[in-house]
Enzyme design. Structure first.
Site, PDB file in Angstrom:
ATOM      1  N   CYS A  48       0.837  -1.197   0.000  1.00 50.57           N
ATOM      2  CA  CYS A  48       0.000   0.000   0.000  1.00 50.57           C
ATOM      3  C   CYS A  48       0.879   1.256   0.000  1.00 50.57           C
ATOM      4  O   CYS A  48       1.542   1.515  -0.984  1.00 50.57           O
ATOM      5  CB  CYS A  48      -0.987  -0.040   1.179  1.00 50.57           C
ATOM      6  SG  CYS A  48      -2.391   1.064   0.950  1.00 50.57           S
TER       7      CYS A  48
ATOM      8  N   HIS B 174      -3.605  -5.736   1.036  1.00 51.45           N
ATOM      9  CA  HIS B 174      -2.966  -5.928   2.346  1.00 51.45           C
ATOM     10  C   HIS B 174      -2.941  -7.400   2.761  1.00 51.45           C
ATOM     11  O   HIS B 174      -3.858  -7.864   3.444  1.00 51.45           O
ATOM     12  CB  HIS B 174      -3.742  -5.149   3.409  1.00 51.45           C
ATOM     13  CG  HIS B 174      -3.543  -3.676   3.339  1.00 51.45           C
ATOM     14  ND1 HIS B 174      -2.486  -3.029   3.948  1.00 51.45           N
ATOM     15  CD2 HIS B 174      -4.260  -2.707   2.725  1.00 51.45           C
ATOM     16  CE1 HIS B 174      -2.562  -1.734   3.726  1.00 51.45           C
ATOM     17  NE2 HIS B 174      -3.635  -1.515   2.978  1.00 51.45           N
TER      18      HIS B 174
ATOM     19  N   GLU C  99      -1.133  -8.624   5.049  1.00 47.20           N
ATOM     20  CA  GLU C  99      -0.965  -8.687   6.511  1.00 47.20           C
ATOM     21  C   GLU C  99      -2.300  -8.503   7.246  1.00 47.20           C
ATOM     22  O   GLU C  99      -2.370  -8.681   8.453  1.00 47.20           O
ATOM     23  CB  GLU C  99       0.079  -7.649   6.966  1.00 47.20           C
ATOM     24  CG  GLU C  99      -0.414  -6.209   7.131  1.00 47.20           C
ATOM     25  CD  GLU C  99      -0.663  -5.475   5.819  1.00 47.20           C
ATOM     26  OE1 GLU C  99      -0.677  -6.106   4.755  1.00 47.20           O
ATOM     27  OE2 GLU C  99      -0.878  -4.239   5.883  1.00 47.20           O
TER      28      GLU C  99
END
Lengths: 76, 222
Positions: free
Chosen positions: B86, B194, B196
């Site tokens: 990002c 994302h 994560e």
């Protein structure tokens, strides 16, 4: 000494913000507007006698992303 | 294995990224943007999502000129592994470590939702755990994720199979539906989604965990 840097998206890069502004102008009756491009103005106050090539370098290194933006420099 | 996660003022996915690396067996050191060097013998550098320096000027532009970035550039030039997610992807393009740029989303809106991605290459330490053309679900959360590059760069990315992920449905106007790309040596990955934020069931999906588990000592040969 005052320096003004104008930063604009290059011609072939779409400018959705400019396009949204054009739509908004049209909606309030400004039908004559055919195209809007939105850019940035950055005013710098620099030491007297600063060379233009220093300002060029600032634009290349940080102020503009030359993949998508062009810049012009006005020096007093 | 050791990972370094770089923290800027305005980073907000740094601790999520730390946990993701730890879950995959890494020890993690956090690095502040004013630090003058990376920890010794790191195996990978993670650049997290967020709004570094308030997204002032252009997303990632100011962070790309921060002190730690000189070390990150040197690390990249030595063939180091870097993942930028990002805002981290935006930073890598601003730093010139990945080609192209991330423009304002075509619809001008901040988009925060889970999207489907197609895995477009499995030839990297990041994507080796997936199968080619797998469809995975990962969240996106960005205002400036509209990938743009000149046509020559785009054909290089395509021909060298450096497009890591593509959106199944284009949410932001990205050319070629690009969601993530690799560097020429395939060791630097930048991606807007994302991984994560998709590690455990409580996140609503676990497809991101595979990316971190893919990185193993055998796949990473520095």
């Amino acid at each position: 000494m005052k320096v003004r840097v104008h930063i604009m998206l290059k011609k072939d890069v779409l400018d959705p913000q400019g396009e949204a502004v054009r739509h908004a102008l049209k909606n309030i009756g400004f039908d004559e507007v055919k195209r809007v491009r939105q850019g940035k103005v950055i005013d710098l106050e620099v030491d007297d006698g600063t060379e233009k090539n220093r300002i060029d370098q600032m634009c290349e290194d940080l102020l503009a992303n030359t993949i998508i933006e062009s810049y012009t420099i006005d020096m007093e | 294995m050791k990972a370094a996660v770089v923290v800027f003022p305005g980073s907000n996915c740094d601790r999520d990224l730390k946990i993701a690396f730890e879950t995959a067996g890494f020890s993690v050191e956090m690095v502040w943007h004013k630090d003058t060097s990376l920890p010794s013998s790191v195996d990978i550098v993670g650049i997290p999502g967020g709004f570094s320096f308030g997204d002032y000027l252009r997303c990632g532009a100011i962070a790309a000129q921060s002190t730690i970035c000189s070390s990150i550039r040197a690390y990249a030039n030595q063939g180091g592994y870097i993942i930028g997610i990002c805002n981290g992807f935006q930073l890598l393009t601003e730093a010139g470590l990945l080609p192209g740029v991330l423009l304002r989303n075509a619809e001008l809106k901040y988009i925060c939702k889970t999207v489907q991605l197609k895995v477009d290459t499995v030839n990297s330490i990041y994507t080796g755990g997936y199968s080619f053309t797998d469809i995975i679900d990962l969240p996106i959360a960005h205002h400036d994720g509209n990938y743009f590059a000149d046509s020559q760069t785009i054909s290089e990315l395509r021909n060298e199979e450096r497009i890591a992920f593509r959106y199944v449905e284009n949410p932001n106007g990205s050319l070629e539906n690009i969601a993530g790309i690799l560097s020429p040596n395939r060791r630097i990955l930048g991606m807007m989604p994302h991984p994560e934020r998709a590690l455990v069931d409580a996140h609503g999906g676990t497809d991101g965990a595979i990316l971190f588990r893919s990185m193993s000592p055998s796949s990473m040969s520095i």
